[in-house]
Design a protein around this motif. Structure first.
Motif, PDB file in Angstrom:
ATOM      1  N   THR A   1      -3.393 -76.632  13.496  1.00 39.21           N
ATOM      2  CA  THR A   1      -3.232 -76.177  12.125  1.00 39.21           C
ATOM      3  C   THR A   1      -1.839 -75.587  11.980  1.00 39.21           C
ATOM      4  O   THR A   1      -1.247 -75.121  12.957  1.00 39.21           O
ATOM      5  CB  THR A   1      -4.297 -75.139  11.743  1.00 39.21           C
ATOM      6  N   VAL A   2      -1.285 -75.634  10.782  1.00 38.81           N
ATOM      7  CA  VAL A   2       0.089 -75.174  10.586  1.00 38.81           C
ATOM      8  C   VAL A   2       0.109 -74.095   9.509  1.00 38.81           C
ATOM      9  O   VAL A   2      -0.817 -73.960   8.710  1.00 38.81           O
ATOM     10  CB  VAL A   2       1.011 -76.340  10.172  1.00 38.81           C
ATOM     11  N   GLY A   3       1.188 -73.349   9.487  1.00 34.79           N
ATOM     12  CA  GLY A   3       1.333 -72.309   8.476  1.00 34.79           C
ATOM     13  C   GLY A   3       1.762 -72.875   7.138  1.00 34.79           C
ATOM     14  O   GLY A   3       2.047 -74.076   6.998  1.00 34.79           O
ATOM     15  N   ALA A   4       1.836 -71.989   6.157  1.00 37.13           N
ATOM     16  CA  ALA A   4       2.177 -72.414   4.799  1.00 37.13           C
ATOM     17  C   ALA A   4       3.569 -73.026   4.736  1.00 37.13           C
ATOM     18  O   ALA A   4       3.793 -74.010   4.011  1.00 37.13           O
ATOM     19  CB  ALA A   4       2.087 -71.220   3.851  1.00 37.13           C
ATOM     20  N   ALA A   5       4.523 -72.482   5.498  1.00 33.03           N
ATOM     21  CA  ALA A   5       5.899 -72.994   5.454  1.00 33.03           C
ATOM     22  C   ALA A   5       5.965 -74.428   5.957  1.00 33.03           C
ATOM     23  O   ALA A   5       6.608 -75.297   5.345  1.00 33.03           O
ATOM     24  CB  ALA A   5       6.818 -72.094   6.276  1.00 33.03           C
ATOM     25  N   THR A   6       5.298 -74.706   7.079  1.00 31.93           N
ATOM     26  CA  THR A   6       5.311 -76.060   7.631  1.00 31.93           C
ATOM     27  C   THR A   6       4.544 -77.025   6.735  1.00 31.93           C
ATOM     28  O   THR A   6       4.943 -78.183   6.561  1.00 31.93           O
ATOM     29  CB  THR A   6       4.706 -76.065   9.047  1.00 31.93           C
ATOM     30  N   LEU A   7       3.441 -76.549   6.158  1.00 29.75           N
ATOM     31  CA  LEU A   7       2.675 -77.394   5.246  1.00 29.75           C
ATOM     32  C   LEU A   7       3.535 -77.796   4.051  1.00 29.75           C
ATOM     33  O   LEU A   7       3.558 -78.978   3.655  1.00 29.75           O
ATOM     34  CB  LEU A   7       1.424 -76.657   4.772  1.00 29.75           C
ATOM     35  N   LEU A   8       4.255 -76.834   3.472  1.00 33.28           N
ATOM     36  CA  LEU A   8       5.132 -77.150   2.348  1.00 33.28           C
ATOM     37  C   LEU A   8       6.273 -78.070   2.774  1.00 33.28           C
ATOM     38  O   LEU A   8       6.678 -78.963   2.021  1.00 33.28           O
ATOM     39  CB  LEU A   8       5.696 -75.868   1.740  1.00 33.28           C
ATOM     40  N   ALA A   9       6.774 -77.865   3.980  1.00 32.63           N
ATOM     41  CA  ALA A   9       7.844 -78.731   4.477  1.00 32.63           C
ATOM     42  C   ALA A   9       7.364 -80.172   4.605  1.00 32.63           C
ATOM     43  O   ALA A   9       8.105 -81.121   4.312  1.00 32.63           O
ATOM     44  CB  ALA A   9       8.347 -78.220   5.824  1.00 32.63           C
ATOM     45  N   SER A  10       6.112 -80.353   5.019  1.00 28.69           N
ATOM     46  CA  SER A  10       5.581 -81.711   5.183  1.00 28.69           C
ATOM     47  C   SER A  10       5.460 -82.443   3.851  1.00 28.69           C
ATOM     48  O   SER A  10       5.412 -83.674   3.816  1.00 28.69           O
ATOM     49  CB  SER A  10       4.209 -81.664   5.863  1.00 28.69           C
ATOM     50  N   VAL A  11       5.439 -81.678   2.739  1.00 27.90           N
ATOM     51  CA  VAL A  11       5.375 -82.304   1.419  1.00 27.90           C
ATOM     52  C   VAL A  11       6.637 -83.127   1.159  1.00 27.90           C
ATOM     53  O   VAL A  11       6.621 -84.066   0.357  1.00 27.90           O
ATOM     54  CB  VAL A  11       5.168 -81.236   0.325  1.00 27.90           C
TER      55      VAL A  11
ATOM     56  N   MET B   1       8.668 -78.627  -6.834  1.00 28.37           N
ATOM     57  CA  MET B   1       9.481 -79.570  -6.075  1.00 28.37           C
ATOM     58  C   MET B   1      10.635 -78.868  -5.376  1.00 28.37           C
ATOM     59  O   MET B   1      10.983 -79.206  -4.231  1.00 28.37           O
ATOM     60  CB  MET B   1      10.007 -80.673  -6.988  1.00 28.37           C
ATOM     61  N   THR B   2      11.225 -77.869  -6.027  1.00 26.91           N
ATOM     62  CA  THR B   2      12.314 -77.124  -5.408  1.00 26.91           C
ATOM     63  C   THR B   2      11.833 -76.365  -4.180  1.00 26.91           C
ATOM     64  O   THR B   2      12.516 -76.340  -3.141  1.00 26.91           O
ATOM     65  CB  THR B   2      12.929 -76.139  -6.422  1.00 26.91           C
ATOM     66  N   VAL B   3      10.663 -75.760  -4.261  1.00 23.79           N
ATOM     67  CA  VAL B   3      10.094 -75.044  -3.115  1.00 23.79           C
ATOM     68  C   VAL B   3       9.837 -76.011  -1.956  1.00 23.79           C
ATOM     69  O   VAL B   3      10.169 -75.712  -0.796  1.00 23.79           O
ATOM     70  CB  VAL B   3       8.793 -74.318  -3.519  1.00 23.79           C
ATOM     71  N   ALA B   4       9.243 -77.160  -2.268  1.00 16.63           N
ATOM     72  CA  ALA B   4       8.974 -78.157  -1.227  1.00 16.63           C
ATOM     73  C   ALA B   4      10.273 -78.651  -0.603  1.00 16.63           C
ATOM     74  O   ALA B   4      10.371 -78.812   0.628  1.00 16.63           O
ATOM     75  CB  ALA B   4       8.184 -79.324  -1.813  1.00 16.63           C
ATOM     76  N   PHE B   5      11.289 -78.886  -1.418  1.00 15.11           N
ATOM     77  CA  PHE B   5      12.584 -79.352  -0.916  1.00 15.11           C
ATOM     78  C   PHE B   5      13.217 -78.309  -0.006  1.00 15.11           C
ATOM     79  O   PHE B   5      13.729 -78.630   1.076  1.00 15.11           O
ATOM     80  CB  PHE B   5      13.507 -79.672  -2.091  1.00 15.11           C
ATOM     81  N   GLY B   6      13.187 -77.038  -0.433  1.00 14.91           N
ATOM     82  CA  GLY B   6      13.750 -75.981   0.392  1.00 14.91           C
ATOM     83  C   GLY B   6      13.054 -75.861   1.737  1.00 14.91           C
ATOM     84  O   GLY B   6      13.712 -75.729   2.782  1.00 14.91           O
ATOM     85  N   ALA B   7      11.716 -75.918   1.737  1.00 19.18           N
ATOM     86  CA  ALA B   7      10.964 -75.838   2.993  1.00 19.18           C
ATOM     87  C   ALA B   7      11.267 -77.030   3.887  1.00 19.18           C
ATOM     88  O   ALA B   7      11.377 -76.892   5.124  1.00 19.18           O
ATOM     89  CB  ALA B   7       9.466 -75.768   2.689  1.00 19.18           C
ATOM     90  N   PHE B   8      11.424 -78.198   3.285  1.00 21.84           N
ATOM     91  CA  PHE B   8      11.745 -79.408   4.044  1.00 21.84           C
ATOM     92  C   PHE B   8      13.111 -79.275   4.709  1.00 21.84           C
ATOM     93  O   PHE B   8      13.290 -79.616   5.886  1.00 21.84           O
ATOM     94  CB  PHE B   8      11.709 -80.606   3.097  1.00 21.84           C
ATOM     95  N   MET B   9      14.098 -78.758   3.982  1.00 17.22           N
ATOM     96  CA  MET B   9      15.446 -78.591   4.531  1.00 17.22           C
ATOM     97  C   MET B   9      15.457 -77.582   5.681  1.00 17.22           C
ATOM     98  O   MET B   9      16.122 -77.785   6.696  1.00 17.22           O
ATOM     99  CB  MET B   9      16.410 -78.143   3.431  1.00 17.22           C
ATOM    100  N   VAL B  10      14.724 -76.485   5.520  1.00 17.81           N
ATOM    101  CA  VAL B  10      14.658 -75.481   6.591  1.00 17.81           C
ATOM    102  C   VAL B  10      14.050 -76.099   7.846  1.00 17.81           C
ATOM    103  O   VAL B  10      14.548 -75.889   8.967  1.00 17.81           O
ATOM    104  CB  VAL B  10      13.836 -74.258   6.128  1.00 17.81           C
ATOM    105  N   SER B  11      12.961 -76.856   7.664  1.00 18.69           N
ATOM    106  CA  SER B  11      12.323 -77.493   8.811  1.00 18.69           C
ATOM    107  C   SER B  11      13.262 -78.487   9.487  1.00 18.69           C
ATOM    108  O   SER B  11      13.348 -78.526  10.730  1.00 18.69           O
ATOM    109  CB  SER B  11      11.046 -78.208   8.347  1.00 18.69           C
ATOM    110  N   LEU B  12      13.990 -79.284   8.712  1.00 19.56           N
ATOM    111  CA  LEU B  12      14.926 -80.244   9.292  1.00 19.56           C
ATOM    112  C   LEU B  12      16.073 -79.538  10.012  1.00 19.56           C
ATOM    113  O   LEU B  12      16.530 -79.990  11.069  1.00 19.56           O
ATOM    114  CB  LEU B  12      15.484 -81.165   8.206  1.00 19.56           C
TER     115      LEU B  12
END
Length: 435
Positions: free
Chosen positions: A189-199, A388-399
């Motif tokens: 299971t993953v946290g909220a940040a990783t879940l949003l990043a996967s979006v 979409m901005t939140v998802a994009f930000g989380a994705f960039m942090v994860s990358l």
């Protein structure tokens, strides 16, 4: 200029033909190409990632539908950018970025086609050469198909979509009763940040709905047909994605998923339908990815032709190569073939996901700027843009933490698109001064 290719309207596309373009792109790029990658990122919560991505897609689709109904044109997204952004460099740069992203997406989907073809031909003995040859062959074949014209595209989409939806429906019907609850909770299971990043990946799985606006110029009643087609396509695909994610997670172990991430859907058919089921579903994956490539190439053809006509790309991009095809389409096919044979599927998918999010955020802003003409609820525009901005930000942090090279490649694609447009506009300005 007389040698600029213009779309020949040999008839009209129907509701299901238009929806098939979106479904074909979404399902091919999504469930077959990205389910395994998204599951590796989101773990057992991947179905939630698809739900969140679907909600954002519906909100984005709302803006697309309003824009397409008000400004029906085969140009689609580039028309919205031209109307919303007074700077030709900004408007043209965003359109070029959308074209570049479509080209990257075709390369990603073609790599997935090659992965499934490789599994069918060689089983578990992977062959990189076979993958790349299969991917290259399908790109060449469908580029030629799109050169024939829009009627051939619409008819082919309806056939391909019907075939793959039947296969996926059979897998879901057979797989649901055999789901093992223990497997659904076996993965991490993953946290909220990783879940949003996967979006960032799962939203990309829905991104094909934008292709439907490029068909507006071929529809008899775009004000009614295009919005209905967008909502119909996204709604059906949300149900399909969530259902198949549950079937896949409930039928194969996390270890198998990690090993066969690129062909996860077909792998899930083995315990349910045996080897014959694996072959059938892998064949369905070939139909699905071919359909997605077909839809993306259709969109890229219309965008490159339109950008050349608007003098936002050199006129050579719009000159006829053969049939309905342009030189721009031929050059795009060359770029796709280079990426297919040089880059890894995961890297291509992540770069495309990042650049797609940038262009789709620009659509929200375009709707907001054109609200007086287009209408719609500002609260929905704002909600979609924020999510979409939140998802994009989380994705960039994860990358940044895991694959910083992807951020570099995405920045190259974005900066390169605007640099090309700046050079084109500078040349246009210089030419006007001379004359």
């Amino acid at each position: 200029m007389t040698d600029i290719a213009t779309p020949a309207k040999h008839g009209t596309m129907r509701l299901w033909g238009v929806a098939a373009l979106g479904i074909g792109s979404m399902v091919g790029a999504g469930i077959f190409a990205l389910l395994g990658q998204a599951a590796l990122m989101a773990g057992r919560d991947v179905y939630l990632s698809f739900v969140i991505g679907g909600v954002i897609a519906l909100l984005s689709g709302y803006s697309y539908a309003r824009l397409a109904a008000r400004f029906p044109s085969s140009g689609g997204i580039m028309d919205y950018f031209d109307r919303a952004y007074p700077s030709r460099v900004v408007a043209g740069g965003l359109s070029v970025l959308y074209l570049v992203t479509s080209v990257i997406a075709v390369a990603m989907i073609a790599k997935t086609f090659g992965a499934y073809a490789d599994r069918l031909l060689f089983g578990d003995e992977s062959s990189r050469l076979a993958k790349n040859l299969s991917a290259s062959a399908i790109v060449i074949a469908l580029v030629v198909t799109n050169m024939v014209g829009s009627n051939a595209v619409g008819r082919l989409e309806e056939l391909l979509v019907a075939a793959k939806l039947v296969i996926l429906a059979v897998l879901m019907a057979a797989g649901m009763p055999g789901i093992e609850p223990a497997l659904l909770t076996a993965g991490p299971t993953v946290g909220a940040a990783t879940l949003l990043a996967s979006v960032g990946l799962t939203f990309f799985a829905y991104a094909g709905y934008g292709m439907m606006t490029n068909a507006a110029g071929y529809v008899a009643d775009p004000q009614t047909t295009i919005p209905r087609a967008i909502y119909l396509a996204i709604g059906l695909v949300i149900v399909l994605y969530v259902g198949l994610a549950i079937v896949v997670l409930g039928n194969i172990s996390p270890a198998e998923l990690a090993r066969y991430a690129d062909t996860a859907v077909a792998q899930a058919a083995r315990p349910v339908l045996g080897h014959a089921g694996f072959v059938i579903v892998a064949g369905g994956a070939l139909f699905a990815t071919a359909s997605a490539i077909n839809a993306c190439i259709f969109s890229a053809l219309e965008v490159s032709r339109g950008l050349a006509a608007r003098q936002q790309l050199p006129a050579a991009f719009g000159r006829t190569a053969w049939g309905q095809g342009t030189r721009g389409l031929v050059w795009a096919a060359g770029a796709i073939l280079i990426m297919v044979n040089l880059f890894d599927l995961g890297v291509i998918a992540q770069v495309a996901g990042a650049t797609f999010l940038v262009t789709y955020l620009a659509v929200f802003l375009a709707h907001w700027r054109l609200h007086a003409d287009v209408g719609g609820r500002r609260s929905l525009i704002l909600l979609g843009a924020v999510l979409m901005t939140v998802a994009f930000g989380a994705f960039m942090v994860s990358l940044w933490q895991t694959q910083p090279v992807v951020i570099g490649l995405a920045l190259v694609a974005i900066a390169g698109s605007f640099a090309v447009e700046w050079l084109v506009q500078r040349r246009q300005t210089a030419s006007s001064i001379v004359t």
